[in-house]
Structures are given as C-alpha cells and as structure tokens.
Design a protein around this motif. Sequence first.
Motif, PDB file in Angstrom:
ATOM      1  N   TYR A 101       0.670  -1.231  -0.016  1.00 30.03           N
ATOM      2  CA  TYR A 101       0.023  -0.003   0.121  1.00 30.03           C
ATOM      3  C   TYR A 101       0.940   1.242  -0.233  1.00 30.03           C
ATOM      4  CZ  TYR A 101      -3.690  -3.047   1.614  1.00 30.03           C
ATOM      5  OH  TYR A 101      -4.629  -4.011   1.585  1.00 30.03           O
TER       6      TYR A 101
ATOM      7  N   SER B  12     -15.621   4.201  -9.457  1.00 28.02           N
ATOM      8  CA  SER B  12     -14.727   5.327  -9.473  1.00 28.02           C
ATOM      9  C   SER B  12     -13.617   4.882  -8.234  1.00 28.02           C
ATOM     10  CB  SER B  12     -15.432   6.277  -8.511  1.00 28.02           C
ATOM     11  OG  SER B  12     -16.589   6.690  -9.076  1.00 28.02           O
ATOM     12  N   TYR B  13     -12.592   5.119  -8.494  1.00 27.76           N
ATOM     13  CA  TYR B  13     -11.354   5.106  -7.471  1.00 27.76           C
ATOM     14  C   TYR B  13     -11.354   6.421  -6.830  1.00 27.76           C
ATOM     15  CZ  TYR B  13     -10.048   1.050 -10.200  1.00 27.76           C
ATOM     16  OH  TYR B  13     -10.112  -0.184 -10.774  1.00 27.76           O
ATOM     17  N   ASP B  14     -11.555   6.577  -5.486  1.00 25.29           N
ATOM     18  CA  ASP B  14     -11.383   7.837  -4.788  1.00 25.29           C
ATOM     19  C   ASP B  14     -11.925   8.652  -5.480  1.00 25.29           C
ATOM     20  OD1 ASP B  14      -9.466   6.267  -2.970  1.00 25.29           O
ATOM     21  OD2 ASP B  14      -7.843   6.783  -4.193  1.00 25.29           O
ATOM     22  N   ALA B  15     -13.417   8.604  -5.462  1.00 25.76           N
ATOM     23  CA  ALA B  15     -14.308   9.898  -6.209  1.00 25.76           C
ATOM     24  C   ALA B  15     -13.705  10.107  -7.357  1.00 25.76           C
ATOM     25  CB  ALA B  15     -14.291  10.863  -5.202  1.00 25.76           C
ATOM     26  N   HIS B  16     -12.834   9.322  -7.942  1.00 28.07           N
ATOM     27  CA  HIS B  16     -12.603   9.892  -9.352  1.00 28.07           C
ATOM     28  C   HIS B  16     -13.083   8.813 -10.323  1.00 28.07           C
ATOM     29  CE1 HIS B  16      -9.787  10.761 -12.928  1.00 28.07           C
ATOM     30  NE2 HIS B  16      -9.528   9.411 -12.847  1.00 28.07           N
TER      31      HIS B  16
ATOM     32  N   ASN C   2      -4.860   2.719  -8.690  1.00 29.87           N
ATOM     33  CA  ASN C   2      -4.417   3.092  -7.291  1.00 29.87           C
ATOM     34  C   ASN C   2      -5.591   2.460  -6.631  1.00 29.87           C
ATOM     35  OD1 ASN C   2      -6.562   4.670  -8.373  1.00 29.87           O
ATOM     36  ND2 ASN C   2      -5.945   6.685  -7.478  1.00 29.87           N
ATOM     37  N   ARG C   3      -5.773   0.992  -6.853  1.00 28.95           N
ATOM     38  CA  ARG C   3      -6.684   0.402  -6.037  1.00 28.95           C
ATOM     39  C   ARG C   3      -5.962   0.069  -4.628  1.00 28.95           C
ATOM     40  NH1 ARG C   3      -4.169  -5.080  -7.818  1.00 28.95           N
ATOM     41  NH2 ARG C   3      -3.345  -4.054  -9.578  1.00 28.95           N
ATOM     42  N   SER C   5      -4.829   2.399  -2.308  1.00 27.10           N
ATOM     43  CA  SER C   5      -5.137   3.641  -1.368  1.00 27.10           C
ATOM     44  C   SER C   5      -6.337   3.304  -0.956  1.00 27.10           C
ATOM     45  CB  SER C   5      -5.130   4.873  -1.925  1.00 27.10           C
ATOM     46  OG  SER C   5      -5.715   4.958  -3.174  1.00 27.10           O
ATOM     47  N   GLY C   6      -6.934   4.018   0.182  1.00 30.13           N
ATOM     48  CA  GLY C   6      -8.252   3.921   0.679  1.00 30.13           C
ATOM     49  C   GLY C   6      -8.539   2.735   1.693  1.00 30.13           C
ATOM     50  N   ASN C   7      -7.765   1.968   1.646  1.00 30.46           N
ATOM     51  CA  ASN C   7      -7.788   0.704   2.567  1.00 30.46           C
ATOM     52  C   ASN C   7      -7.562   1.079   4.030  1.00 30.46           C
ATOM     53  OD1 ASN C   7      -9.045  -1.342   0.816  1.00 30.46           O
ATOM     54  ND2 ASN C   7      -7.199  -1.203  -0.142  1.00 30.46           N
ATOM     55  N   THR C   8      -7.880   2.286   4.507  1.00 34.50           N
ATOM     56  CA  THR C   8      -7.084   2.520   5.533  1.00 34.50           C
ATOM     57  C   THR C   8      -7.197   1.493   6.675  1.00 34.50           C
ATOM     58  OG1 THR C   8      -8.284   4.725   5.152  1.00 34.50           O
ATOM     59  CG2 THR C   8      -7.109   4.480   7.284  1.00 34.50           C
TER      60      THR C   8
END
Lengths: 291, 366, 294
Positions: A101, B12-16, C2-3, C5-8
């Motif tokens: 990540y 969407s990825y991250d609102a994109h 960018n799969r 990110s967002g996996n906090t």
Amino acid sequence: MKRQRYFGQIALVLAAALFALPFIPLVLASFSFRWHWPDIFPSMWMWEARGTTPFPVGWDYLFSPVSGLGPAFLNTVGIGLATALLATLIALPAARVLARYNFPGKEAVEFFLLVPVIVPQIAVGIGMLMLFIRLGITRSYVGIVLAHLVPTVPYAVRILTSSFQNLDIAYEEQARTLGADRISVLRFIVLPLVMPGLLTALFFGFLISSNVFLLTFLISGGRIETLPTLLFQFIESGAPLDSTTAGLVLIVSIPGLVFLLISDLFARDGRSIGRTPVTSVTIPQGSGGPE
Amino acid sequence: MTRVHIEGVSKSYDAHPVLHALDLMVDAGYFFTLLGPSGCGKTTLLRLIAGLLDPDAGDIRFDGESVLSRPPEGRNIGMVFQQHVLFPHMTVEENVAFGLRMRGTGIREARPKVNEVLEMVQLAGYNRRFPRQLSGGQQQRVALARAVVVDPVLLLLDEPLSNLDARLRDDMRALLRSVQRSLGITTICVTHDQTEAIELSDRMAVMFDGKIAQEGSPAELFEQPVSAMVAEFLGSTNLLPARLLDRSHAETSLGPVHVRSCPDQLYAAQEDVLLNIRCEHIAILPAVEDAEAPSLARLAGNHVAAEVVSSVYRGGLVFYRMNVDGTPLSVIDRSDRQFVPGARVVLRIPPEHVSVIRDDARTFSS
Amino acid sequence: MNRRSGNTRAILLGLAPAVLTLLLLFVGPLLLALVQSFGHAPMFGLQEFPTVRFYRTVLGSRRFQAALWYTLYYALVPTILSTVAGTALAVAASVRMRGSRFLTFFIRLPLVVPYLVGAALVVALFSNGGLIARLLYLLGMIEATGDFPRILFSAGGWGIMLVYLFKQVPFVFIVVLSVLAGMGPEYREAARTLGAGPWRAFRHVVLPRIMPGIVTSSLLVFAFNFQSYEIPYLLGASYPGTLPVEALRRYQLPNLQRRPEAMAYVMVITAFSGVVLFLYLRAYRRWERSRGSL
C-alpha cells in the motif's frame, strides 16, 4: 584486467586467512590442559590430564553441570525461538502493508520501524529495565523475549517487506480467477512464495537474539544465563588461552555458523524456491549493526 | 458459450470516476476486443467482469444471470494477465492443472486434460519445466493453456501480447485466434494496439474516458469511425476539415472532394465536418508533365497534385508526407518504388474510402 | 491503478502489531529514561521535575568529558578503517573468480558471531601472554610478557578497536559487495572502453554507484560503536570508561538519588549519536546533490 583479477584474488585470500585463522588457536586451546607462556602449542592436552586432576577440564568441564553451559544453551535456544517466532508474526502484517500500500506518512512509519537499529541499546535497555521492574517482568523469560523484540522486529520487517514486494498481487488475482478461494490462495500461492523470506526472518531473528548481550544482561539480572552472558563472565574472569573460554567461544559461534551454511546452501540451490533466495541478499542489511 | 451483458456499470476510485454507466453486450462465442488508450477504463471493465473489482452501480450478467454476488473463483472464467503470468514455484504442469485442482481434481486425473491443452498451445512435453526456464512467448502460451483447461464460460485477456516482441506477437495472435475458434469460447480482450484488435476480433469497441465511443465490427470501425478520436486512434489517417456541398461532395482545402454518401443526421445538421481518409487508401500516380501540373490540382475524380516532403521505407511499406498546396497529407504506399523528397506526384483519393464524420472538437466547443 | 489506497482499515490493522510493539518496548523506555533524566523519580524520593541539575552534574564532570572523547575516538577510528578496508576488499573481490564463494565464507563468518567472540579472539591473540606475544618471543623480539606493548585494557583502546574491525570490515565488505554485484561489471567496462584507467573508472563510475552502500554501512558501524557496552567494558581501560560503561556504572551506584545521572548519560549518548548520524547524512545528501544525482 588480468592483473586486477590477480590482485583481487590475493587480497581475498589474505582477508579470508585473517578472519579465519584466529579461530585455530581457540580450537587448540579448547582441547588443551596446560598452555603456558611462551609455548606456541599446548604442552598438555585435556585427554592427557584426565585422571590426574580431581576436576573435569576443558570440554569435560564445559559439559559438566557445574559450568552452567547446559541451561545457558537451552535458554539461548528457547529465547531465540520464541523471539524469532514472535518478531516474525509481529512483522508479517506490517511488511505486507508496507509492500502493498501507499499511504500518507509511509516514509515516517518505515523510518520508525527501522530506527531501533541505530538508537543506542544502552538507552533503550536502561529505560526498559525501569519499565519492566514496574511491570514485574525482569528476571523472567517473558521480559527477555520482549527485550529481544526491539532489535529483531526491525530486521524482520525489512526482510519480509522485500519478500512481499516480490510477490506481485497479480499472482493472487490470477489464482482467484482460476477458482481458488482465499484460503487456497494463501496455501498454494502466498505461503510458498513468501516462505523463503519467512524462513530468513525466522533464522535471522534467532541469530540476533542468540547474539544479544546487553539487553539480556540488563533484564535478566544475572538470574537467566544465555550463551553470550556466560561467555561474558568467562572472558571477564579467564586467562588468555583458557580452555573453557575457548570451548565456549566455539559453542557460541554455532548458531552463526549454521546460519551461514544454510544461507549458502539456499544460495546455491535456488531452484527449489523459484527465485533468487532472500537469504543471500539480507545478510548485508542485517548483521553488521547491533550484535 | 456465454453471452455477457454489462448494464449501466459505474466505477470510481477515490471519487475519481473511471467508468460511467457503461452498457455493453458481448454475444456468445464472439471474440470481442476493448480497445483504448491507457487509463480509459478498459482494464477496470475487465477486472469488474472477472470479479476482481466490484462495481459501484450497475449489473453484470452471464447468460442473463447476475454474477455480482459471486467472487472471482465462483465465476468459472479463464483470465490471462499482462505479466507475471505463471506461478514461479510451480512447474508448467502444476500451473496448468491449478484450476482443475481448485475444482477438486487430483493432479494425476488432471494430466490427460493438461497434456491436451499443452498440445493445443504447441507445448507438449514441457510439463516438468519451471516458468523461468521458458521464453516469454512460451510463458504466455502456458498461461493461455492454464486459463482454458477448466472449460471456462468466458475467457478474459488483459493485453496478452504486449510483453512479447513483434514476431512472437504474430504467432501468439494466430494461436489465440485458433484456440478461441476451436473452443468456441466467448472471449473479451483488452488492448491498446489497434492492429491487434482489428486482426483478432469479431467485434470490438473503442473506449475513451470510461465510455464506449463506438462499437462494431473491425471493418465498420475502420471504414466508418463515428468521431475524429476513434478515427485517429485506429491509426494512420488524414482528417480534413470540410463543408458539405451535397450528400456526396465536400469543399476542402484540396478543393471539392467526392465522398462516400454522408450519413443522414450529419447531412441534416449541415455542420462543419471532417473527411476521414486513411493513409493506405490514397493511391500514388506518377506526375504527368511538369507543365500540366497546375491544372491537375483541380482535376475531377479526386486527383490532386502533390509534392513529396519526406519518405521512409519500412518493411514493404513506404510512408510519405505529402504537400498539396499547403495542406499536409500522409500516405502509405504498398509498393517497391519510392519517390524521393521533392518529387511531384498525383494522388488519387477513392471516393468510396472518404467517410464523413462529425468534427467533435468543434461540436464540443459549441 | 490506485486500488492500493483507501484501505485505511487494512493499513492500520497491518501496521498495528509492529508499531505498538515498538511504541511499548522502544519509545516507552526511552521516554521513561528521558523524564527521569530531568528529575522525575518519585520512587527514589525525587520530585524536582523538570530540572537540568543532573545534566549539569554529568556534563560538567571531567570524567564525562574524557569518556566522551574516548568514546568518539573508539567509534570513529574503526569506522574509518573498516569502511576503507571493507570497500577496498569488496572492489577487489568483485572481479569474478573461482572459489570466491568459499573465501568469502570466512570473511562473512565474523558477521554472524557475537561481538564477544571477537573479544575472546582478541584476548587470545593480543594480550600480553597471548599468541602474538609468544610468536615475537620465539623470534627473539621480546624477552618477557611485559615487553609486549599493552594493547588491551589501555586508553589507546586498540583491543576495543580490533574487535570492532573484526566484525565491521566484513560488514562493510558484504554490503558494498552486494551493491557491486547488483550493478554488474558493465559500468566499469563501459568506462574502460571510454578510456578511463582502472583508478579513474573506479573513482568516477564505480564509487558514485556504491556510495549509498558505503554510507549506510559506515553509518550503522558508527552508531553501533558509539553505544557498545560489553567490548569497552571487557577490553578498555578502567579509567576512563566509555560513555555506555560510565552510564551503567552510574546506574549501579548504591545511591538511588543519583540514578537520574545515569539517565542523563544515556540521553546524552542518544542525542550525540543522533546528531552525528544526522550531520553525516546531511553531508552525504549535500555531496549527492552537488553531483546532480537524485
């Protein structure tokens, strides 16, 4: 180029001799009974002395219950195994995250997970001693193993991170599309591919733990001896070519020797694992610093 | 054989946003190619179909039945990835048998089937090799064998040829086509290479910015692109701004050009349009006499006089830059003669190959 | 794509075990030592927090100043020597040759044994009754043990530094060698074909590429030497001890009221080591930037 090669060869042979030869007198000393100044060789060997003295000498002494070698050896192995296992388990998820990540503050986390390697152990050790006194875990195996996590976890994170970086997530996706569920992916894909790194982390954790002196010395309060603390006492009180110190030095060197042999074996037989073994790559990153 | 139906899928990825309410139907047994520049969402679409991603909205159905609730391993698909295709710790045989074993077949029972597909991809006898002992092309073929050995309902290919060199690519393309034909399996392939798409597909779609710009047979897309973007993406073409005079004539900087009959709605709109003239459809005739050249510029039958600006010979084809009274034209000539820069020639533009398309740049700005 | 990110949640859960372990066992102890060094030690009846009294006592003592200089000296000399020797050896060994795996086995051996093993070897060889003294006697160069120069237990610290060299020349060697192995012979060869002699090829082509390895390894070596306890304790002079030895001596004083002095000691060690490493890294970064790389 030819002359350069020649020069290199000589330098390498000399260096190898310089680092290996000092072990030879120790081997001789370990079997000696009497090795007085100014003899270059022992004047009496341990087997010649057997029966002439009421006390066990040399290796006989080391292997007798009085020497304390037995418990120290078992303690070292037990603490080493526990430390290696714990450190690897603790590092495993972090390594996966660091390899897979990107997130804000990642560099800071990476730095934090490495910094125990360069912060003076005396500072950590003394602070830890105060903490452990409050927690009531000094002079205990728990305390020592916890102390050993500080130098081992950073290395385990390093080793496993590079191992996970080699494991492209595409392999897992590929397996999923071929009908493997999560458990099967773990069993057939992830585990076999991470195994070299996992083994390296375990070995390395064991090696570091079995080499740690100061933290053990501080936390054990002299109640739990390991090979390094025992060796420390022997050197502190022994004469230069003392047979028992020499024998103990050889025994203390065993874990490292085994580690080297195994990593060389893996390096030669890379095929069983599939790619360049991590072992040969990670020695440099590790062992110079502490221990 | 399975029909794949994609209905209003968004992601969407991250609102994109990557895909916007996309609809697509792939008929059973077709080799369908998604063509587009990188970042257009084609790989995302493929991963959604595979179940490696979940859509934010919409539905994906195989033969009418929604598969959204099924994980990738439950969709019975075969997928060939762009890279890192084979499991490095398994032999060729173990790799190919993997899908069968996951379905409960023992490795020994799987062997006949494994050998059969290995033969199909021309790798019989490679069972005991490890991936690193194979060339890139061989690895890709094993990956194909591994994907089809389980009789999947759908074959998904993610840039399957992009890591191969030119010659291997031709072989692999032929192999892909023959395997797909002989198994009759519905196949969806993602690529950014238009020749690959055109040569492989029964049908194809061009994607830009998460939307399908045009869908049809390769010939349809090639000859009748709906927009300048599609035309340009399909490669080597000339787009000339033009004004329609009537259904089959347009005024351009080359003069009046005879065109293939203009689509009704474009004609009705009376807008400024573009003429799409593919480089390889322009024929080169040697110039007649220097003295006559000026009059040739306005010759009927879509002949124009031109001067060679540059010429490059590349594998049986000659690539020209031409200058026609200040208008640049690109021409690809399939012949063994080569005109040198400065030479004067006559170009023939066959009316049946001049398609009229909407000038999207102007449409967007208005 | 960018799969990643967002996996906090996954990120936090994954990092938690390692981060929490080190927070508890590494940061915690350091903080405890820090507050105690400023006078927070209620269990010894000290409640002056915050005070710099202990720092003043420590920093003002002659013993500390001597210890500081000796510690620096024992740390720095072996760092320089092992960096130069290890690098030279690695470059010499990087030319492919037969049997080098076997030879490097012996050079790698010191890496994997405890520093105490090195101490025992140095004692056996270099003490006044040791093997080297005996060889010199055999050659007629000395008459008695007393004629042999004092290498151990003296302020010169050669015993300490020999142990460090025994462990650290191999360390630098291995790190630099692995960097060299990673870059392959092509660079050097290319430089040679462009007319650079062996020295210039090394200086302008090889050295800049292995610099990160040299810097990293020498940094770790210095950081270790500066805080090592058991080697100076066993092989150093009784006065002055090095900073870590003095620190532990303070800690073991029967007067618990003086315990914060030990904490001040370890904090100074930590701070000093940190400053030196920081300056070193900054100098390196500057050098790197001046070369226009990065």
